[in-house]
Design a protein around this motif. Structure first.
Motif, mmCIF file in Angstrom:
data_model
loop_
_atom_site.group_PDB
_atom_site.id
_atom_site.type_symbol
_atom_site.label_atom_id
_atom_site.label_comp_id
_atom_site.label_asym_id
_atom_site.label_seq_id
_atom_site.Cartn_x
_atom_site.Cartn_y
_atom_site.Cartn_z
ATOM 1 N N ALA A 14 19.172 18.013 41.666
ATOM 2 C CA ALA A 14 20.132 18.610 40.745
ATOM 3 C C ALA A 14 21.422 17.790 40.701
ATOM 4 C CB ALA A 14 20.431 20.052 41.153
ATOM 5 N N LEU A 15 21.846 17.300 41.876
ATOM 6 C CA LEU A 15 23.078 16.503 41.921
ATOM 7 C C LEU A 15 22.938 15.212 41.115
ATOM 8 C CD1 LEU A 15 24.383 16.870 45.582
ATOM 9 C CD2 LEU A 15 25.322 17.833 43.484
ATOM 10 N N LEU A 16 21.704 14.716 41.044
ATOM 11 C CA LEU A 16 21.424 13.513 40.279
ATOM 12 C C LEU A 16 21.877 13.685 38.833
ATOM 13 C CD1 LEU A 16 19.992 10.898 40.943
ATOM 14 C CD2 LEU A 16 17.951 11.866 39.937
ATOM 15 N N THR A 17 21.551 14.866 38.270
ATOM 16 C CA THR A 17 21.956 15.145 36.892
ATOM 17 C C THR A 17 23.465 15.049 36.750
ATOM 18 O OG1 THR A 17 20.142 16.716 36.896
ATOM 19 C CG2 THR A 17 21.601 16.761 35.004
ATOM 20 N N GLY A 18 24.165 15.607 37.750
ATOM 21 C CA GLY A 18 25.617 15.556 37.717
ATOM 22 C C GLY A 18 26.150 14.151 37.898
ATOM 23 N N SER A 19 25.496 13.380 38.801
ATOM 24 C CA SER A 19 26.030 12.047 39.079
ATOM 25 C C SER A 19 25.812 11.101 37.901
ATOM 26 C CB SER A 19 25.427 11.478 40.360
ATOM 27 O OG SER A 19 24.048 11.326 40.198
ATOM 28 N N CYS B 69 28.862 6.065 23.967
ATOM 29 C CA CYS B 69 27.584 6.449 23.354
ATOM 30 C C CYS B 69 26.748 7.266 24.325
ATOM 31 C CB CYS B 69 26.777 5.211 22.942
ATOM 32 S SG CYS B 69 27.532 4.232 21.658
ATOM 33 N N GLY B 70 26.658 6.784 25.572
ATOM 34 C CA GLY B 70 25.875 7.478 26.590
ATOM 35 C C GLY B 70 26.392 8.890 26.820
ATOM 36 N N LEU B 71 27.729 9.017 26.917
ATOM 37 C CA LEU B 71 28.329 10.339 27.128
ATOM 38 C C LEU B 71 27.998 11.281 25.977
ATOM 39 C CD1 LEU B 71 31.865 9.596 28.594
ATOM 40 C CD2 LEU B 71 30.068 10.987 29.629
ATOM 41 N N LEU B 72 28.087 10.738 24.765
ATOM 42 C CA LEU B 72 27.811 11.550 23.580
ATOM 43 C C LEU B 72 26.367 12.062 23.619
ATOM 44 C CD1 LEU B 72 29.874 12.104 21.428
ATOM 45 C CD2 LEU B 72 28.801 10.374 19.984
ATOM 46 N N LEU B 73 25.428 11.165 23.961
ATOM 47 C CA LEU B 73 24.024 11.558 24.041
ATOM 48 C C LEU B 73 23.815 12.590 25.153
ATOM 49 C CD1 LEU B 73 22.420 8.044 23.551
ATOM 50 C CD2 LEU B 73 22.184 9.977 21.999
ATOM 51 N N TYR B 74 24.507 12.380 26.272
ATOM 52 C CA TYR B 74 24.411 13.313 27.397
ATOM 53 C C TYR B 74 24.903 14.703 26.970
ATOM 54 C CZ TYR B 74 24.576 14.940 32.227
ATOM 55 O OH TYR B 74 24.351 15.636 33.387
ATOM 56 N N LEU B 75 26.093 14.733 26.336
ATOM 57 C CA LEU B 75 26.664 16.020 25.936
ATOM 58 C C LEU B 75 25.759 16.713 24.928
ATOM 59 C CD1 LEU B 75 30.461 15.191 25.705
ATOM 60 C CD2 LEU B 75 29.246 16.508 27.449
ATOM 61 N N PHE B 76 25.178 15.933 24.024
ATOM 62 C CA PHE B 76 24.270 16.524 23.055
ATOM 63 C C PHE B 76 23.092 17.204 23.770
ATOM 64 C CE2 PHE B 76 20.346 16.261 20.658
ATOM 65 C CZ PHE B 76 20.679 17.079 19.599
ATOM 66 N N LEU C 162 21.220 28.398 38.976
ATOM 67 C CA LEU C 162 22.088 27.223 39.093
ATOM 68 C C LEU C 162 21.315 25.933 38.903
ATOM 69 C CD1 LEU C 162 24.337 28.297 42.100
ATOM 70 C CD2 LEU C 162 25.013 28.048 39.709
ATOM 71 N N LEU C 163 20.083 25.880 39.415
ATOM 72 C CA LEU C 163 19.325 24.618 39.411
ATOM 73 C C LEU C 163 18.628 24.353 38.087
ATOM 74 C CD1 LEU C 163 17.703 24.799 42.966
ATOM 75 C CD2 LEU C 163 19.494 23.244 42.227
ATOM 76 N N ASP C 164 18.109 25.426 37.454
ATOM 77 C CA ASP C 164 17.299 25.242 36.246
ATOM 78 C C ASP C 164 17.982 24.428 35.146
ATOM 79 O OD1 ASP C 164 14.965 26.276 37.077
ATOM 80 O OD2 ASP C 164 15.273 28.293 36.289
ATOM 81 N N PRO C 165 19.247 24.742 34.797
ATOM 82 C CA PRO C 165 19.874 23.949 33.729
ATOM 83 C C PRO C 165 19.945 22.467 34.080
ATOM 84 C CG PRO C 165 21.215 25.854 34.264
ATOM 85 C CD PRO C 165 20.135 25.789 35.283
ATOM 86 N N ALA C 166 20.201 22.162 35.369
ATOM 87 C CA ALA C 166 20.303 20.758 35.781
ATOM 88 C C ALA C 166 18.990 20.032 35.513
ATOM 89 C CB ALA C 166 20.659 20.672 37.262
ATOM 90 N N PHE C 167 17.857 20.671 35.866
ATOM 91 C CA PHE C 167 16.565 20.009 35.665
ATOM 92 C C PHE C 167 16.224 19.923 34.178
ATOM 93 C CE2 PHE C 167 15.600 21.807 40.056
ATOM 94 C CZ PHE C 167 16.125 20.690 40.654
ATOM 95 N N ASP C 168 16.617 20.968 33.419
ATOM 96 C CA ASP C 168 16.344 20.921 31.981
ATOM 97 C C ASP C 168 17.123 19.790 31.313
ATOM 98 O OD1 ASP C 168 14.613 22.945 32.200
ATOM 99 O OD2 ASP C 168 15.864 24.492 31.298
#
Lengths: 285, 293
Positions: free
Chosen positions: A21-26, A260-267, B104-110
């Motif tokens: 999950a932290l990966l998504t944030g990082s 561009c990357g941020l925009l795609l991420y936010l989308f 908490l975790l589900d949105p991150a993986f999605d």
């Protein structure tokens, strides 16, 4: 006894989930860290609205945003009716061999690599477009939109079929018992009941269309201009990243790809949150 | 009006289906016609004797062997990183996580599952630049970076298929172990995981297909047009999808273009075969699940 083992295992599993999950944030963090110099000091609006002219110090990604929108919306407007028709056919033919075979073929189509679509696009579709409209190289919004439509349609069909199948059988049987036809059942009962699934499938397909790199990169022509016609060459946000990433890593030009990357991420994030919200409001029928 | 709708709708349904099938048939047929003649020994091995090339005794020029080896190395590494992390996360979600933790975790993986692959590639590239600047100048985009980025790309697939495979197990299977005195971990290790294995395997195979076809991630993280067979984790490498992209833009003669068609055909065949395999495992799974009732 074995209590510490149980707890250690649980800890390891929890840690793995946390790391994932932290990966998504990082990913967001890194994009922000690299893109920040371009986004602070009132430059955010400039980035989103300016044209792209690196030699005059303008690093706006507005043309790429327009290119992405033009190509993906064209693809969606072609793919949506096609996918709807195909899903209807699968639904109408019921559990027979036609529907099953068709579904299998559609599922197979999702496995075709996008680079293959792009490759065939260059050598088969682009020359046809060039000769048919006699306009430029043939690499344009239209060619990319057509290929992209073909790429996203199978995903949509599978989603629509699942949405149709989730409508309670009793509803359909009631229509048939009242003397309705299979077509009327589909049109007046199944479709209205399944709209949420249809919407979800459409949003996900739009996400795939916006996120795809290779098709636009290979056959949209990559001109940095806001396209004004279907036959104009255009560059998408994704293609822009692929084309500029090798630039000097200290330059502002390089930093713009992180915008561009941020925009795609936010989308993506907005899309996911939207779909989840839509799912939660589903009444418990 | 209603009567007409009843006639028009099937017409529309058949029309759009046939359009779609015709388009995909055209693509497949075109690749077959153009690619088939290119499929021979020189397509893979160039002018090098096959045995010497396979044993890496002699380098291959003008053949696809380095790209094929590169893709295999890439896929094996990426899946090797992703499986432990993904399966462990999936087990946590299915067997341990509370509702709050899941929320908490589900949105991150999605989000991770929905990210365009070029964004994941950009992340890999950015991390490499960062590490290169602050820790070791020896670090450049390479096989290791690409395989890690690809692992991130397919991680959500593996997490979700593991989670679903575990959650779909019938209660009878789930409760037999604990009823006989097995602990939670013993139940997972000896009953649930083996039972969920086909489901997890089909997810892993789909992930392999995704790794093999993805181009956007690897073009940002170290794939190049000419590198030979990969010799180290820290070297640049060739890969089939990148080769197809490169040839489409940079081919110089008809012979090079023909290898592009051949490569596209091979990649298409690999991806369809992997998909078919995953489909077949799933089907066996459904049949077995039915046998329980």
């Amino acid at each position: 006894m074995n209590g510490w083992r149980e707890r250690a295992a649980q800890g390891i599993f929890a840690l793995a989930a946390l790391v994932s999950a932290l990966l998504t944030g990082s990913i967001f963090g890194f994009l922000l860290f690299f893109g920040l110099p371009l986004l602070t000091g009132g430059r955010l609006t400039a980035i989103l609205t300016q044209p792209w002219a690196p030699y005059q110090g303008a690093y706006g990604i507005a043309p790429m945003l327009a290119g992405t929108m033009a190509i993906s919306l064209l693809a969606m407007s072609i793919a949506l009716p096609l996918a709807m028709g195909c899903a209807m056919l699968i639904s109408l033919s019921g559990p027979g061999p036609t529907g099953r075979l068709l579904r299998k073929a559609v599922a197979m189509m999702t496995a075709v690599p996008t680079v293959v679509y792009g490759f065939v696009g260059i050598f088969l579709l682009v020359p046809v477009v060039r000769q048919l409209f006699d306009h430029g190289s043939g690499m344009c919004v239209l060619a990319a939109g057509l290929m992209l439509a073909l790429m996203v349609a199978p995903t949509m069909i599978l989603f629509f079929c699942d949405a149709f199948a989730r409508v309670p059988r009793d509803y359909g049987l009631a229509v048939l018992a009242l003397g309705g036809t299979e077509t009327e059942k589909l049109l007046y009962v199944t479709l209205p009941c399944a709209w949420r699934g249809v919407l979800t499938g459409t949003i996900l397909a739009l996400g795939r269309a916006i996120g795809d790199t290779l098709i636009a990169l290979m056959i949209a022509g990559n001109a940095v201009r806001t396209p004004t016609s279907l036959l104009d060459s255009a560059r998408t946000l994704t293609a822009h990243i692929a084309l500029v990433f090798a630039a000097d890593t200290e330059s502002l030009e390089f930093k713009s790809i992180f915008a561009c990357g941020l925009l795609l991420y936010l989308f993506t994030a907005v899309m996911v949150v939207g779909i989840r919200a839509a799912g939660r409001r589903r009444p418990g029928r | 009006m209603r009567r007409r709708m009843g006639k028009l709708l099937p017409l529309f349904a058949w029309g759009s289906t046939l359009t779609l099938l015709a388009a995909i048939m055209t693509i497949a047929g075109y690749l077959l016609v153009e690619g088939m003649p290119a499929l021979d020994r020189t397509l893979i091995f160039g002018d090098t004797p096959p045995l010497a090339a396979l044993l890496l005794r002699r380098p291959v020029f003008g053949g696809l062997l380095p790209a094929i080896f590169g893709t295999i190395a890439l896929v094996v590494l990426a899946v090797a990183w992703a499986i432990p992390l993904g399966v462990a996360s999936g087990i946590y979600l299915a067997e341990y996580a509370t509702t709050t933790a899941k929320r908490l975790l589900d949105p991150a993986f999605d989000i991770l599952a929905g990210l365009p692959s070029i964004v994941v590639g950009l992340f890999g590239f950015a991390v490499t630049v960062f590490l290169n600047r602050h820790f070791s100048a020896a670090l450049h985009p390479c096989l290791l970076v690409s395989s890690l980025a690809l692992a991130f790309l397919v991680l959500p697939y593996i997490i979700r298929t593991t989670q679903t495979a575990l959650e779909e197990l019938p209660p009878a299977i789930r409760m037999t172990g604990p009823a006989l005195g097995a602990s939670r971990l013993q139940n997972i290790r000896m009953v649930l995981l083996p039972q969920a294995l086909p489901g997890i395997a089909s997810g892993v195979i789909l992930a392999i297909g995704r790794c093999a076809e993805d181009t956007a991630v690897i073009m940002l993280t170290g794939a190049v047009a000419a590198a030979g067979v990969p010799r180290s984790l820290l070297s640049q490498y060739e890969a089939l999808p990148f080769y197809i992209y490169y040839i489409s833009a940079q081919y110089t003669d008809a012979k090079e273009l023909a290898t592009g068609y051949g490569a596209a055909l091979i990649l298409l065949a690999i991806c369809l075969a992997l998909f078919g395999l995953a489909f077949w495992i799933r089907k066996g799974l459904d049949r077995r699940a039915l046998a329980h009732f």
